[in-house]
Design a protein around this motif. Structure first.
Motif, PDB file in Angstrom:
ATOM      1  N   LYS A 131       0.818  -1.218   0.000  1.00  0.00           N
ATOM      2  CA  LYS A 131       0.000   0.000   0.000  1.00  0.00           C
ATOM      3  C   LYS A 131       0.849   1.265   0.000  1.00  0.00           C
ATOM      4  O   LYS A 131       0.374   2.334  -0.378  1.00  0.00           O
ATOM      5  CB  LYS A 131      -0.923   0.005   1.230  1.00  0.00           C
ATOM      6  CG  LYS A 131      -1.841  -1.203   1.325  1.00  0.00           C
ATOM      7  CD  LYS A 131      -2.792  -1.284   0.141  1.00  0.00           C
ATOM      8  CE  LYS A 131      -3.750  -2.466   0.283  1.00  0.00           C
ATOM      9  NZ  LYS A 131      -4.625  -2.604  -0.898  1.00  0.00           N
ATOM     10  N   LYS A 132       2.098   1.149   0.412  1.00  0.00           N
ATOM     11  CA  LYS A 132       2.987   2.300   0.502  1.00  0.00           C
ATOM     12  C   LYS A 132       4.021   2.225  -0.618  1.00  0.00           C
ATOM     13  O   LYS A 132       4.904   1.367  -0.621  1.00  0.00           O
ATOM     14  CB  LYS A 132       3.674   2.318   1.875  1.00  0.00           C
ATOM     15  CG  LYS A 132       4.807   3.320   2.026  1.00  0.00           C
ATOM     16  CD  LYS A 132       4.334   4.750   1.965  1.00  0.00           C
ATOM     17  CE  LYS A 132       5.489   5.708   2.309  1.00  0.00           C
ATOM     18  NZ  LYS A 132       5.167   7.109   1.993  1.00  0.00           N
TER      19      LYS A 132
ATOM     20  N   ASP B 245       6.530   4.917  -2.848  1.00  0.00           N
ATOM     21  CA  ASP B 245       7.006   6.292  -3.006  1.00  0.00           C
ATOM     22  C   ASP B 245       7.370   6.631  -4.445  1.00  0.00           C
ATOM     23  O   ASP B 245       7.296   7.789  -4.855  1.00  0.00           O
ATOM     24  CB  ASP B 245       8.242   6.531  -2.123  1.00  0.00           C
ATOM     25  CG  ASP B 245       7.932   6.370  -0.644  1.00  0.00           C
ATOM     26  OD1 ASP B 245       7.042   7.088  -0.154  1.00  0.00           O
ATOM     27  OD2 ASP B 245       8.563   5.510   0.005  1.00  0.00           O
TER      28      ASP B 245
ATOM     29  N   VAL C 299      -2.783   6.477  -4.441  1.00  0.00           N
ATOM     30  CA  VAL C 299      -1.402   6.400  -3.946  1.00  0.00           C
ATOM     31  C   VAL C 299      -0.575   7.454  -4.671  1.00  0.00           C
ATOM     32  O   VAL C 299      -0.514   7.458  -5.905  1.00  0.00           O
ATOM     33  CB  VAL C 299      -0.793   4.999  -4.180  1.00  0.00           C
ATOM     34  CG1 VAL C 299       0.684   4.979  -3.782  1.00  0.00           C
ATOM     35  CG2 VAL C 299      -1.571   3.945  -3.407  1.00  0.00           C
TER      36      VAL C 299
END
Length: 318
Positions: free
Chosen positions: A220-221, A223, A245
């Motif tokens: 889910k994370k 960058d 996201v």
């Protein structure tokens, strides 16, 4: 008797058609092409924006130098067998040179050996052959590892010295997209990034979209995302936006769609190749080879890293 032989020789010379002449030590019949030099081009596909830009550069050079340029390519980059068949067909036309971008280089060795046997020089565009294979005239393209590294460094400059990154490369066995992904991966690792996933997107927007969706189900994370071409970058961006996201996405190629996305705050950037230059230089060097001239074994067509500050200027040039 000697006088008769001389007379016969003179008669034979006069009977040779004017459309048959030697180029680079090889006889070339130009009758079928209206007196023009025949060059064959087989690309990975003719359907995507990137390869259309390669064709545009080649067409420009063909028009300038009065070359009869035949352009072939399968409907998609993963149609490997169909591409090899197209190369075989191209060789039967006995062109002065073959311009070729192999979808899967390892499978193209035999057909390039056939080109060598026929005395047809091969100009590789965008994608090199496997290490150790040297039976080609020149490679024209980007230093792909360096391009991937530059793209990753642009992300690192924006995101910072740590983060979680996804890398999406092309089809397995495609050295162009693999080398870009390798360069990006090494740069991310050196900066302390966590590589969440590295998966193929097959140089296709929809396939990369699905790949990114699957990755987001587990992670889910995210960058940052580096994609080995712009189509995959745009597919990954759509999946990220739908999942809400926020990640910096960089593609490769500098295509119109990517530049428009950068200006609209979609993609962060693109490592812009110069496909028009690749196509133009390929035809130009085919002509040099036909005249028996020596050319460089590797010709770098160059890259630029494009972000929002430079995207409009790059778009205007297209």
């Amino acid at each position: 008797m000697k006088k008769i032989s001389v007379v016969l020789l003179i008669l034979v010379l006069f009977l040779i058609p004017a459309n048959v002449f030697a180029q680079g030590g090889k006889e070339v019949d130009t009758a079928a092409s209206g007196g023009k030099m025949k060059v064959s081009m087989v690309l990975k596909t003719l359907s995507s924006e990137y390869w259309k830009r390669v064709v545009a550069g080649a067409d420009e050079a063909a028009a300038k130098y009065n070359v009869d340029l035949t352009k072939l390519g399968p409907p998609s980059e993963d149609a490997i067998e169909q591409q090899i068949n197209m190369v075989q067909d191209a060789l039967t036309a006995n062109p002065v040179a073959l311009i070729f971008s192999p979808s899967q280089p390892a499978t193209a060795v035999n057909v390039l050996n056939s080109a060598k046997a026929k005395g047809i020089p091969v100009i590789l565009v965008d994608t090199p052959m496997p290490d150790g294979f040297t039976d080609y005239a020149t490679f024209i393209g980007t230093e792909n590892y360096a391009a991937g590294k530059l793209g990753a460094e642009a992300i690192i400059k924006k995101v910072g010295k740590s983060g979680k990154v996804v890398i999406i490369e092309g089809a397995p066995g495609n050295p162009t997209t693999t080398q870009r992904a390798d360069g990006a991966q090494d740069a991310f690792k050196a900066a302390g990034y966590e590589i969440l996933s590295r998966q193929p997107g097959y140089s296709d927007r929809e396939k990369a979209y699905t790949t990114m969706q699957n990755i987001l189900q587990v992670n889910k994370k995210v960058d940052a995302v580096f994609a080995s071409n712009d189509e995959m970058a745009l597919g990954a961006l759509r999946a990220l936006q739908q999942a809400k996201v926020n990640a910096a996405v960089v593609g490769t190629d500098g295509n119109k769609g990517a530049l428009e996305s950068i200006l609209a705050d979609g993609l962060f950037g693109s490592v812009a190749q110069k496909p028009e230059m690749m196509g133009y230089l390929a035809v130009e060097n085919a002509i040099k080879l036909s005249k028996g001239e020596t050319i460089e074994k590797r010709i770098d067509s160059g890259v630029d890293v494009i972000t929002k500050e430079t995207a409009q200027a790059a778009l205007d040039k297209l």
